[in-house]
Structure formats: structure tokens, C-alpha cells
Enzyme design. Sequence first.
Site, PDB file in Angstrom:
ATOM      1  N   ARG A  93       0.810  -1.223   0.000  1.00 39.95           N
ATOM      2  CA  ARG A  93       0.000   0.000   0.000  1.00 39.95           C
ATOM      3  C   ARG A  93       0.839   1.267   0.000  1.00 39.95           C
ATOM      4  O   ARG A  93       0.444   2.277  -0.566  1.00 39.95           O
ATOM      5  CB  ARG A  93      -0.975   0.002   1.186  1.00 39.95           C
ATOM      6  CG  ARG A  93      -2.187  -0.871   0.908  1.00 39.95           C
ATOM      7  CD  ARG A  93      -3.117  -0.953   2.093  1.00 39.95           C
ATOM      8  NE  ARG A  93      -2.587  -1.855   3.118  1.00 39.95           N
ATOM      9  CZ  ARG A  93      -3.238  -2.182   4.216  1.00 39.95           C
ATOM     10  NH1 ARG A  93      -4.428  -1.678   4.431  1.00 39.95           N
ATOM     11  NH2 ARG A  93      -2.716  -2.994   5.088  1.00 39.95           N
ATOM     12  N   LYS A 193     -14.741   7.334  -0.170  1.00 44.95           N
ATOM     13  CA  LYS A 193     -14.149   7.221   1.177  1.00 44.95           C
ATOM     14  C   LYS A 193     -13.095   8.298   1.400  1.00 44.95           C
ATOM     15  O   LYS A 193     -12.299   8.577   0.508  1.00 44.95           O
ATOM     16  CB  LYS A 193     -13.517   5.831   1.337  1.00 44.95           C
ATOM     17  CG  LYS A 193     -12.822   5.620   2.677  1.00 44.95           C
ATOM     18  CD  LYS A 193     -12.510   4.152   2.920  1.00 44.95           C
ATOM     19  CE  LYS A 193     -11.122   3.784   2.480  1.00 44.95           C
ATOM     20  NZ  LYS A 193     -10.782   2.388   2.759  1.00 44.95           N
TER      21      LYS A 193
HETATM   22  C1  R5P Z   1      -8.021   0.404   1.137  1.00 45.51           C
HETATM   23  O1  R5P Z   1      -7.476   0.962   0.282  1.00 45.51           O
HETATM   24  C2  R5P Z   1      -8.305  -1.052   1.133  1.00 45.51           C
HETATM   25  O2  R5P Z   1      -8.873  -1.480  -0.061  1.00 45.51           O
HETATM   26  C3  R5P Z   1      -9.188  -1.418   2.281  1.00 45.51           C
HETATM   27  O3  R5P Z   1     -10.443  -0.798   2.123  1.00 45.51           O
HETATM   28  C4  R5P Z   1      -8.584  -0.993   3.576  1.00 45.51           C
HETATM   29  O4  R5P Z   1      -7.263  -1.460   3.670  1.00 45.51           O
HETATM   30  C5  R5P Z   1      -9.369  -1.496   4.729  1.00 45.51           C
HETATM   31  O5  R5P Z   1      -8.769  -1.076   5.921  1.00 45.51           O
HETATM   32  P1  R5P Z   1      -9.621  -0.999   7.241  1.00 45.51           P
HETATM   33  O6  R5P Z   1     -10.299  -2.315   7.408  1.00 45.51           O
HETATM   34  O7  R5P Z   1      -8.593  -0.722   8.311  1.00 45.51           O
HETATM   35  O8  R5P Z   1     -10.569   0.137   7.099  1.00 45.51           O
END
Ligand code: R5P
Length: 297
Positions: A93, A193
Site C-alpha cells: 500500500r 471514502k
Molecule cells: C483500502 O485501500 C483497502 O482497499 C481497504 O479498504 C482498507 O485497507 C481497509 O482497511 P480498514 O479495514 O482498516 O478500514
Amino acid sequence: MKMQMIAAMPGDIAPARRLEAETGLPLVEIDIHAFPDGESLVRAPGAAETVIVYCSLDRPNQKLVELGLAVSALRDLGARRLVLVAPYLCYMRQDKAFHEGEAVAQRFIGALLAGWFDRVVTIEPHLHRVKSLDDVMPGTETAALSAADLLAQMILADGAPEEALLVGPDAESRAWTAAVAKATGAPFIVLQKERSGDREVEISLPKDADIKGRRIYLVDDIISTGATLAAAARLLRAGGAGRVEAVAVHAFFSEADEKTMKEAGLARVRSTDSVAHRTNAAAVAPLLAKALKEDRR
Ligand code: R5P
């Protein structure tokens, strides 16, 4: 010396055994002794011309050192070709320095693994700005497999409800949500988001979204803290959606996070076994076996 074998790191014995059953390849277990001072003694009980090292890289900091030591031991035993099977590939990431001074983890880890392995096989690596795993691991063969069919099968196991609506929680999820939607025949939408912290996310619905009474399947690659899915579930339930549940590739969240997601209105979460987790509902072994078969060497 055998032509091919699987070597499983200690935390990966169960899924590696499933890969053994799919491929018919012999499996050895890498042995690790933990010294009292925190260092590790890593021992490979044997090698082959080609060794497929099974090591999913969730919670990777210690695993990476032990994986490097296993690679060293296998090469010393005469292995010529090392293939890493890491159903979850860590540190993908952080693909740029978002703030001055930050390490670009994706580039560092990519170069490290490319130096150790001749081929890397993984599932849905979280690539964003860098489009291909080949660019992350120059000089090494890579296979980034899609888990869309596995997630689709979970949804289809419910009898493909007519009112099903697939929902990607953020812009990055568009590609895999679209792929799962195509495989199930269900429509999909994507939410917006904004993340302001590890557990702080704000989610909003696109203007024309029609979610009333729909049976929602949230689709994501990673569930880390569950904050994304909790915020999405809260929003969807408040907007009149029916049952809201989720399917995801890699699940890491704790029991406390699960409670928060439940309270937010998420009825169920199912994941693949790319990372061992109590929500595992589909094995990735057949997918991995197919990719290994396509490796012509
Ligand atoms: C984000 O870019 C990913 O696709 C996931 O949505 C994210 O890693 C989820 O993280 P969390 O469960 O901590 O919100």
C-alpha cells in the site's frame, strides 16, 4: 534431488497442505527455533531443484527475516529455482512517500523479494499507483492472481439473490467489485471514502445510489481494522438497505473490530484463506495450483 517440492513456513502448514493436495507435490516444513533473545534458527529439512516456498506475509516484520533465512538455507542445499507463494503480499500500500521522509515500503519490499526469489505468486496485491507487480519486482517473474471468482462463489452460494447489490467501499475497490459483479451477474456501485487516520474513515453514497431494500454484499480486498466496512455498513443500513454483509480476499481484523462491525450492521463477513482467519470461507489452493501449473519450468 527431487525436481519440485513445497516448503511451508511454520505459520502456513495448513494452507500449504491444501496446496500439496491440489498439486500432488511433496511438502517439507521449515523448522524454526526461537532463541531466548528473540533471534531465530531456521532449518530447511531438504530441497529440490525448484522449491515453492509457502509464506503468506501478513504480520510480516518477523516473517520476512525468517523467510530470508529459509531462502539462504534452501540455496545452500542446492535449490536452483525458488518460487514464493505469498497469498497475501505485505507492504504494497505504501507506494510513495506521502509525507517527506517516509520510506516507500512497496519499492523496498519488492526489491528485497525480487533478490531472493525467481518467481513470486500472490493474490490481489494492493497496487494503486503502480499498475503491475512486474514494476514492483523488476527482474523477477510475477503472478498477481485475481480472487474475483472465489468471492463470486461465496455470493452465488446464497442462491444469487435477485435483490443483491454489490458495493465497493471506495474508489480503489472499483476493479475487484466490477470483476465480482461480472462473475455473479449482480449490479454494483462504488462508495466514496475519506480516510483521516488508521481507524477514522468517512464514507458517502454516490448521488443516484438506490439501495432501499437491497441485499448488500460489500466487496473489498483487505479488511484490516474493519473501519471501512463498519462505516459503509452504518451508512447503508441508515439509507434503508436490507441485509448487509461482506466478502473480502484478505482478513486481519480482531474480535473487537468484529464486534464494532456487527454493531454497525454488518451481518456476516467471509474471506479467503489467503490469511488464516476465523472468517475463512474459501480456499485459495486451487487458484495457486493453477498458477503453479502454468509455470513451465
Ligand atoms: C483500502 O485501500 C483497502 O482497499 C481497504 O479498504 C482498507 O485497507 C481497509 O482497511 P480498514 O479495514 O482498516 O478500514
